[in-house]
Scaffold this motif. Structure first.
Motif, PDB file in Angstrom:
ATOM      1  N   ILE A  69      31.523  51.195  66.654  1.00  0.00           N
ATOM      2  CA  ILE A  69      31.017  51.419  67.860  1.00  0.00           C
ATOM      3  C   ILE A  69      31.062  50.059  68.661  1.00  0.00           C
ATOM      4  N   ASP A  70      30.318  49.076  68.125  1.00  0.00           N
ATOM      5  CA  ASP A  70      30.042  47.673  68.859  1.00  0.00           C
ATOM      6  C   ASP A  70      30.842  46.825  67.953  1.00  0.00           C
ATOM      7  N   ALA A  71      31.323  45.487  68.736  1.00  0.00           N
ATOM      8  CA  ALA A  71      31.907  44.411  68.127  1.00  0.00           C
ATOM      9  C   ALA A  71      30.731  43.719  67.230  1.00  0.00           C
ATOM     10  N   GLN A  80      23.875  47.074  59.663  1.00  0.00           N
ATOM     11  CA  GLN A  80      23.702  46.101  60.834  1.00  0.00           C
ATOM     12  C   GLN A  80      25.013  46.667  61.917  1.00  0.00           C
ATOM     13  N   ILE A  81      25.622  47.681  61.407  1.00  0.00           N
ATOM     14  CA  ILE A  81      26.669  47.980  62.285  1.00  0.00           C
ATOM     15  C   ILE A  81      26.663  49.358  62.787  1.00  0.00           C
ATOM     16  N   ASN A  82      26.686  49.532  64.231  1.00  0.00           N
ATOM     17  CA  ASN A  82      26.565  50.935  64.614  1.00  0.00           C
ATOM     18  C   ASN A  82      28.183  51.548  64.381  1.00  0.00           C
ATOM     19  N   ARG A  83      28.219  52.777  63.897  1.00  0.00           N
ATOM     20  CA  ARG A  83      29.287  53.477  63.596  1.00  0.00           C
ATOM     21  C   ARG A  83      29.215  54.987  64.275  1.00  0.00           C
ATOM     22  N   ARG A  84      30.354  55.499  64.346  1.00  0.00           N
ATOM     23  CA  ARG A  84      30.541  56.667  64.502  1.00  0.00           C
ATOM     24  C   ARG A  84      31.547  57.301  63.616  1.00  0.00           C
ATOM     25  N   ILE A  85      31.161  58.177  62.758  1.00  0.00           N
ATOM     26  CA  ILE A  85      31.793  59.048  61.611  1.00  0.00           C
ATOM     27  C   ILE A  85      32.073  60.238  62.087  1.00  0.00           C
ATOM     28  N   THR A 115      30.066  65.069  63.866  1.00  0.00           N
ATOM     29  CA  THR A 115      29.996  63.734  64.318  1.00  0.00           C
ATOM     30  C   THR A 115      28.790  63.189  63.658  1.00  0.00           C
ATOM     31  N   ILE A 116      28.762  61.760  63.051  1.00  0.00           N
ATOM     32  CA  ILE A 116      27.443  61.064  62.820  1.00  0.00           C
ATOM     33  C   ILE A 116      27.533  59.700  63.474  1.00  0.00           C
ATOM     34  N   GLU A 117      26.427  59.316  64.186  1.00  0.00           N
ATOM     35  CA  GLU A 117      26.546  57.844  64.829  1.00  0.00           C
ATOM     36  C   GLU A 117      25.280  57.416  64.465  1.00  0.00           C
ATOM     37  N   GLY A 118      25.330  56.288  64.390  1.00  0.00           N
ATOM     38  CA  GLY A 118      24.094  55.321  64.157  1.00  0.00           C
ATOM     39  C   GLY A 118      24.537  54.098  63.124  1.00  0.00           C
ATOM     40  N   LEU A 119      23.413  53.425  62.770  1.00  0.00           N
ATOM     41  CA  LEU A 119      23.663  52.521  61.454  1.00  0.00           C
ATOM     42  C   LEU A 119      23.749  53.150  60.302  1.00  0.00           C
ATOM     43  N   CYS A 120      25.301  53.182  59.909  1.00  0.00           N
ATOM     44  CA  CYS A 120      25.425  54.071  58.827  1.00  0.00           C
ATOM     45  C   CYS A 120      26.607  53.494  57.891  1.00  0.00           C
ATOM     46  N   THR A 132      29.868  60.592  51.055  1.00  0.00           N
ATOM     47  CA  THR A 132      28.622  60.291  51.419  1.00  0.00           C
ATOM     48  C   THR A 132      28.261  59.264  52.687  1.00  0.00           C
ATOM     49  N   VAL A 133      27.480  59.491  53.529  1.00  0.00           N
ATOM     50  CA  VAL A 133      27.040  58.939  54.565  1.00  0.00           C
ATOM     51  C   VAL A 133      25.642  58.644  54.689  1.00  0.00           C
ATOM     52  N   THR A 134      25.052  57.441  54.482  1.00  0.00           N
ATOM     53  CA  THR A 134      23.583  57.008  54.577  1.00  0.00           C
ATOM     54  C   THR A 134      23.257  56.297  55.804  1.00  0.00           C
ATOM     55  N   CYS A 135      22.570  56.755  56.642  1.00  0.00           N
ATOM     56  CA  CYS A 135      21.931  56.222  57.950  1.00  0.00           C
ATOM     57  C   CYS A 135      20.623  55.745  57.773  1.00  0.00           C
ATOM     58  N   LYS A 136      20.472  54.597  58.843  1.00  0.00           N
ATOM     59  CA  LYS A 136      19.011  54.295  58.747  1.00  0.00           C
ATOM     60  C   LYS A 136      18.488  54.763  60.135  1.00  0.00           C
ATOM     61  N   THR A 137      17.434  55.497  60.145  1.00  0.00           N
ATOM     62  CA  THR A 137      16.977  56.181  61.447  1.00  0.00           C
ATOM     63  C   THR A 137      15.450  55.797  61.772  1.00  0.00           C
ATOM     64  N   GLY A 138      15.088  54.489  60.972  1.00  0.00           N
ATOM     65  CA  GLY A 138      13.796  53.738  61.465  1.00  0.00           C
ATOM     66  C   GLY A 138      13.529  52.730  60.412  1.00  0.00           C
TER      67      GLY A 138
END
Length: 126
Positions: A100-102, A37-42, A55-60, A72-78
């Protein structure tokens, strides 16, 4: 069963009063990130060369049970699609995760999430 749930709820209420607002908000943000539920940039960074390696960005979500030299970084892509990345950390390579977002989280209540799909596993027959 209801009596156990009531006791657990009372324990959570009592324990909630023993923690600072910052700790409760931090825990709730981490749990929201683990629920994608949180947008991140790693960013993985080379401390010697000063270069960004990856750089990895998204719901991670960052791994919770990683070893001392791995991430390990797991991201939701759909809706039902995920990608998992395995990365090694060395003496000169480190990483940071930026939200990234509050996100609005409650500092007075803990968030408890029950996922029936985890409690009752999906069995594959072969």
């Amino acid at each position: 069963m209801k009596k156990r749930m009531a006791i657990a709820a009372m324990a959570l209420v009592l324990l909630a009063g023993c923690d600072s607002d910052a700790n409760v908000a931090s825990r709730n943000l981490s749990q929201a990130a683990d629920m994608f539920q949180i947008n991140r940039r790693i960013v993985f960074y080379n401390g010697i060369s000063g270069d960004y390696i990856l750089t990895i960005e998204g719901l991670c979500s960052l791994g919770n049970n990683d070893g001392p030299k791995e991430v390990t970084v797991t991201c939701k892509t759909g809706p039902n699609a995920f990608k998992k990345h395995f990365l090694g950390i060395s003496d000169n390579v480190t990483y940071f995760a930026e939200q990234i977002d509050a996100a609005g989280v409650n500092t007075y209540h803990y968030k408890v999430i029950f996922k029936p799909s985890v409690i009752i596993p999906d069995i594959e027959w072969k």
